[in-house]
Write a protein that holds these residues in place. Structure first.
Motif, PDB file in Angstrom:
ATOM      1  N   LEU A 169       0.861  -1.176   0.000  1.00  0.00           N
ATOM      2  CA  LEU A 169       0.000   0.000   0.000  1.00  0.00           C
ATOM      3  C   LEU A 169       0.901   1.231   0.000  1.00  0.00           C
ATOM      4  N   VAL A 170       0.783   2.064  -1.022  1.00  0.00           N
ATOM      5  CA  VAL A 170       1.650   3.244  -1.109  1.00  0.00           C
ATOM      6  C   VAL A 170       0.906   4.544  -0.833  1.00  0.00           C
ATOM      7  N   ALA A 171      -0.408   4.557  -0.992  1.00  0.00           N
ATOM      8  CA  ALA A 171      -1.177   5.764  -0.665  1.00  0.00           C
ATOM      9  C   ALA A 171      -2.609   5.394  -0.345  1.00  0.00           C
ATOM     10  N   GLN A 172      -3.208   6.151   0.563  1.00  0.00           N
ATOM     11  CA  GLN A 172      -4.638   6.013   0.826  1.00  0.00           C
ATOM     12  C   GLN A 172      -5.193   7.421   0.997  1.00  0.00           C
ATOM     13  N   SER A 173      -6.363   7.636   0.453  1.00  0.00           N
ATOM     14  CA  SER A 173      -6.949   8.969   0.517  1.00  0.00           C
ATOM     15  C   SER A 173      -8.410   8.886   0.892  1.00  0.00           C
ATOM     16  N   ARG A 174      -8.922   9.977   1.390  1.00  0.00           N
ATOM     17  CA  ARG A 174     -10.372  10.145   1.575  1.00  0.00           C
ATOM     18  C   ARG A 174     -10.716  11.570   1.189  1.00  0.00           C
ATOM     19  N   GLN A 175     -11.789  11.726   0.468  1.00  0.00           N
ATOM     20  CA  GLN A 175     -12.256  13.066   0.170  1.00  0.00           C
ATOM     21  C   GLN A 175     -13.707  13.222   0.576  1.00  0.00           C
ATOM     22  N   LEU A 176     -14.087  14.468   0.907  1.00  0.00           N
ATOM     23  CA  LEU A 176     -15.485  14.826   1.084  1.00  0.00           C
ATOM     24  C   LEU A 176     -15.879  15.621  -0.154  1.00  0.00           C
ATOM     25  N   ALA A 177     -17.015  15.267  -0.732  1.00  0.00           N
ATOM     26  CA  ALA A 177     -17.396  15.878  -1.998  1.00  0.00           C
ATOM     27  C   ALA A 177     -18.898  16.113  -2.041  1.00  0.00           C
ATOM     28  N   LEU A 178     -19.282  17.038  -2.905  1.00  0.00           N
ATOM     29  CA  LEU A 178     -20.688  17.300  -3.164  1.00  0.00           C
ATOM     30  C   LEU A 178     -21.165  16.392  -4.295  1.00  0.00           C
ATOM     31  N   ILE A 179     -22.383  15.876  -4.132  1.00  0.00           N
ATOM     32  CA  ILE A 179     -23.028  15.143  -5.219  1.00  0.00           C
ATOM     33  C   ILE A 179     -23.398  16.143  -6.328  1.00  0.00           C
ATOM     34  N   ARG A 180     -23.093  15.760  -7.566  1.00  0.00           N
ATOM     35  CA  ARG A 180     -23.481  16.586  -8.705  1.00  0.00           C
ATOM     36  C   ARG A 180     -24.435  15.805  -9.604  1.00  0.00           C
ATOM     37  N   PRO A 181     -25.253  16.509 -10.370  1.00  0.00           N
ATOM     38  CA  PRO A 181     -26.112  15.777 -11.318  1.00  0.00           C
ATOM     39  C   PRO A 181     -25.268  14.983 -12.288  1.00  0.00           C
ATOM     40  N   PHE A 182     -25.723  13.780 -12.569  1.00  0.00           N
ATOM     41  CA  PHE A 182     -25.036  12.867 -13.475  1.00  0.00           C
ATOM     42  C   PHE A 182     -25.101  13.389 -14.903  1.00  0.00           C
ATOM     43  N   ALA A 183     -26.230  13.982 -15.240  1.00  0.00           N
ATOM     44  CA  ALA A 183     -26.481  14.410 -16.616  1.00  0.00           C
ATOM     45  C   ALA A 183     -25.344  15.294 -17.131  1.00  0.00           C
TER      46      ALA A 183
END
Lengths: 285, 285
Positions: B259-273
């Motif tokens: 394992l060389v990297a692990q990340s976590r992000q918090l993000a906003l849901i965006r419309p798929f379209a």
């Protein structure tokens, strides 16, 4: 577990009283010695002081993401917290808080605040999704209280309950760096979004079950919802120890079964021996 | 996949050339339009530019933890990166980098750098521990190349290989927001500790399988080891979507199974379209 005394305050609030400094956005605070781990003041507690400062200068109530860089150990005694409003947008505001002791920066916090009860911008886009379940624990009344932490002041300010005493506590680490347990402020203070980040760092580290201690380098917490009143079901786990570093993940689920916070920290492995003797009595002060 | 041309450079290095500014620790850079996602320049690419700036001012080579607050979308064009050496200790140095465009801060990065090949301070304390395994994937030569990302410039600069084309790509999201796949720079540039954080943000988001898009608010990456040469085995997953927000975890394992990297992000849901039409051709430019 008691309601707040009439005309009184819960311990956490009484012991994190920020006094506005002479410069805008600057605060003075006396760091309490009653929220400390083995070596120094608990890192989550220092972060909680910074979040109170940010709460005073940012226009939204809930820290949705908080990252702290632990630059130096915190000590009981006077501290100055400076803040910076990095950007204030329509739904999200970003800020920095720095905690100084003796003129040296001990903790650098960056955070985004929003309103977690506001209608989602894209609520129609996708339904809520939960890919894992809360810890499976008997009701708190049917669990054992974790004893033996009375020698650490932090261990008297929180109450922890699980299905058994952890192996590390009796000198027999299980080899499995994970734990599930109930947790709450010992004096009954309800958790809120400003204290959830603290709580993710206020339990015994999972690597104790590998026979190791831990010193936090960096802690990031996502606060996902305002917690319902009552006990918090917690899950901590470490999956990678390498080169003297480890990460720890921590989940906090409220009494309604909602994930309210998740955190990950990067930490240095410390010798286990320095954790003993714990001494003292378990329980609230 | 080619070695770097004689006398030449890999694309990433040629397109992230920082020019020292007039003030100490300040850099000018032309943000390339060739590392963009659907809406704007990829957030991990912006972070990579900031890490190059921090690498120039911090005394240790490896970013062990990096956090970025995404304040505004990044655009192709000129940018200024300012840096701050927060603290330089015996084994760890802490810094801040801010990326400005048009006088406005778009990204605030805080990071700790160390030397990942140095002997651990507490190597005798506890052996290495790995609680999960790398993605189980056939050899890259036996996997399918992920096609259909040619309309996103970022999708031409990386190569992705998996056991099947993902459901979201044909308009049939699987409902399972997770993925495992191989990944590398399309021109064969080896990954290193300065580019691993970028890589954790440079694959299609897992929530595409829920029929949703994503905009990063905050990204934290822990770099755990220097990667061995070759393909990187990646795992992405989202476990909680609530109130319009989601997190994404990302793991990067090197060709030696570390394992060389692990990340976590918090993000906003965006419309798929807004993600379609992708158009264009898959593959390198």
């Amino acid at each position: 577990m008691t309601a707040v005394p009439e005309g009184g305050e819960f311990d956490f609030d009484a012991e994190t009283r920020l006094v506005p400094g002479s410069a805008d956005g600057t605060f003075q605070v006396e760091i309490s010695d009653r929220w400390s781990g083995m070596a120094s003041v608990n890192g989550g507690f220092l972060m909680a002081n910074c979040l109170k400062a940010l709460d005073a200068v940012l226009p939204f109530p809930d820290p949705i993401t908080v990252s702290g860089l632990y630059l130096r150990p915190g000590n009981a005694g006077p501290a100055v917290i400076t803040t910076e409003l990095i950007r204030s947008g329509r739904t999200t505001a970003f800020g920095r808080a720095s905690l100084f002791q003796g003129g040296k920066e001990a903790l650098r916090v960056t955070a985004a605040f929003a309103n977690l009860t506001a209608a989602p911008l894209n609520s129609a886009v996708t339904p809520d999704y939960t890919g894992i379940t809360p810890p499976k624990l008997p009701d708190p009344s049917g669990c054992e209280r974790l004893t033996g932490l009375g020698g650490i002041t932090l261990g008297r300010r929180f109450e922890y309950r699980g299905t058994a005493q952890p192996g590390w506590l009796s000198g027999h680490p299980s080899g499995e760096p994970s734990a599930e347990f109930w947790m709450r402020f010992a004096d009954g203070r309800p958790a809120d979004t400003l204290t959830l980040p603290f709580i993710t760092d206020a339990a015994p580290p999972a690597v104790l079950e590998l026979g190791a201690g831990s010193t936090t380098i960096e802690l990031t917490v996502h606060v996902r919802a305002r917690p319902a009143p009552g006990w918090l079901a917690c899950r901590s786990y470490t999956r990678f120890v390498a080169g003297g570093y480890h990460e720890e993940d921590f989940e906090v689920w409220d009494s309604a079964g909602t994930l309210v916070a998740q955190s990950r920290q990067l930490a240095l492995i410390r010798p286990f021996a320095s954790l003993f003797p714990l001494g003292g009595e378990a329980g609230t002060e």
